[in-house]
Design an enzyme around this catalytic site. Sequence first.
Site, mmCIF file in Angstrom:
data_model
loop_
_atom_site.group_PDB
_atom_site.id
_atom_site.type_symbol
_atom_site.label_atom_id
_atom_site.label_comp_id
_atom_site.label_asym_id
_atom_site.label_seq_id
_atom_site.Cartn_x
_atom_site.Cartn_y
_atom_site.Cartn_z
ATOM 1 N N GLU A 24 0.847 -1.195 0.000
ATOM 2 C CA GLU A 24 0.000 0.000 0.000
ATOM 3 C C GLU A 24 0.880 1.240 0.000
ATOM 4 O OE1 GLU A 24 -2.869 0.089 3.181
ATOM 5 O OE2 GLU A 24 -3.825 1.910 2.397
ATOM 6 N N GLU A 172 -12.510 -2.233 2.230
ATOM 7 C CA GLU A 172 -13.088 -1.904 3.549
ATOM 8 C C GLU A 172 -14.133 -0.800 3.416
ATOM 9 O OE1 GLU A 172 -10.115 -1.446 6.652
ATOM 10 O OE2 GLU A 172 -9.512 -3.532 6.414
ATOM 11 N N GLU A 304 -6.090 -9.162 3.560
ATOM 12 C CA GLU A 304 -5.312 -8.469 4.587
ATOM 13 C C GLU A 304 -5.345 -9.325 5.841
ATOM 14 O OE1 GLU A 304 -5.916 -4.278 5.329
ATOM 15 O OE2 GLU A 304 -6.457 -3.925 3.228
HETATM 16 O O1 AHR Z 1 -3.033 -2.506 6.252
HETATM 17 C C1 AHR Z 1 -3.328 -1.289 6.856
HETATM 18 C C2 AHR Z 1 -4.788 -0.912 6.719
HETATM 19 O O2 AHR Z 1 -5.567 -1.842 7.405
HETATM 20 C C3 AHR Z 1 -5.359 -0.949 5.326
HETATM 21 O O3 AHR Z 1 -5.123 0.215 4.615
HETATM 22 C C4 AHR Z 1 -6.822 -1.105 5.577
HETATM 23 O O4 AHR Z 1 -7.484 -1.753 4.520
HETATM 24 C C5 AHR Z 1 -6.879 -1.870 6.886
HETATM 25 O O5 AHR Z 1 -7.731 -1.290 7.795
#
Ligand code: AHR
Length: 494
Positions: A24, A172, A304
């Site tokens: 990210e 999310e 994730e």
């Molecule tokens: O991985 C960190 C964050 O965690 C991501 O950006 C989000 O999708 C999740 O809440």
Amino acid sequence: MKLHINENQKKGVIAPEIYGHFSEHLGRCIYDGLYVGETSEIPNEKGMRSDVVEALKEINIPVLRWPGGCFADEYHWKDGIGPKDQRKKMVNTHWGGTTEDNSFGTHEYFELCRQLGCKTYVCGNVGSGSVQEMSEWVEYMTFDGVSPMADLRKQNGHEQAWKLDYFGVGNENWGCGGNMTPDHYAHLYRRYQTYVRNYHKDRPVFKICGGADAADYEWTDTVLHECFRNPAPESAHGFMDGLSVHYYVGVEKGEHKGSATQFSEEEWNATLKRALGMEELIRRHGAIMDQYDPDKKIGMIIDEWGCWHDVEVGTNPGFLYQQNTMRDAVVAGATLNIFNKHCDRVKMACIAQIVNVLQSVVLTEGSRMLLTPTYHVFHMYKRHQGAELIGSYLEEEGNDSSVQESVSIDRDGVVTVTLTNYSLQESQDLQIVFEERKPADVKGYIVQGAMNAYNTFDQPENVVEEEFTEFTLEDRGLSFVIPPRSVMMFRIGE
Ligand code: AHR
């Protein structure tokens, strides 16, 4: 304790993508960690750090998710294409409020995946982007003919369309991706996914619907109710090919999650307990999925997962930079065993995040790089990628076992056994017993250490993978002692 293995009981292929990663625009993951730019003194190819790329190739990285995370729902892809000096700058409001120059964009991402030899997984913007923006991005990436977006891509130096393997429709969206209710997201999902066009009928884009936060089963039920039962004519799987779930492991202590390195035995146990909760999560989300999709056509995509601790003291709280100990290694080993055992439904999983953020496999500092204990677990477990899960169970004697396992057989007939022992003090006598196999050419490997042992830039080999030779071959198996706080792997031929 006995580990029974039935090598004749085949239970389906372990998708290599279960060993996937997530990158990210957050802290030093992309900039510094993966991308340093072509003019950097750090050795690089087209701006990608060569040391990091080489390390990731060693673990056979199968897929890389990008650009977020929360970042995805505020990313406007057109800001990240064209001549770098003309790219718009942006403020990364989610993560530290830093200004980014957009020098890593779509072209750079596909170049990185080319160098890594991995599949591509792009996450689109539903929270603050339009249907048109998302649809044009897919056209830009994947259309080979003459069209406004394909022409723009060519003008920016890339003649041929790229291969987009997976596309996530938002991230999310119950939280940072727009604070939506499940109904609201489900309706938007139906609309947005319509325009994720398949320009190549022979290699369709695998569409991923944004799923639940941990145990939010209502979310899973609602989006499936709205989006799965109404198959689109052009897709055998309805409107989606996969549905995601996110699950993080941390010790909640009020505002804090606890230090990554300075923790008590109770915190070790609490972390492991939460990590093993992954099993229930997969079972329960899986049971809902089974109601709509009994043939298991759509994949559970755990894009994730991992340990989320407090940031390292003195680092930017918005950068989520944390160290990685033996505790993280055992969490990774146990979690990957759970994924393997559910390979009939779990088709991809991406640990968060690949470099310098949360439970990373690699950390960097300037030109230096280290491999974390979690890296060594991925290195041992890579043998499961694409292999077939086979039947196994632990015959426990006495109390609840602290040992987890999974077993697969590869195309060459070699069996891979991976084991974790999360006990802090107790070793376990273990006897592997095959149905028929008479083991030969056995090789063992282990990652072990003190509970909070970790690698530093000055001492990068405190926790590493080592060969393990202290086993006794038997007629239909082998026996050995599995030490406390350890992750092990055996390769067993015949
Ligand atoms: O991985 C960190 C964050 O965690 C991501 O950006 C989000 O999708 C999740 O809440």
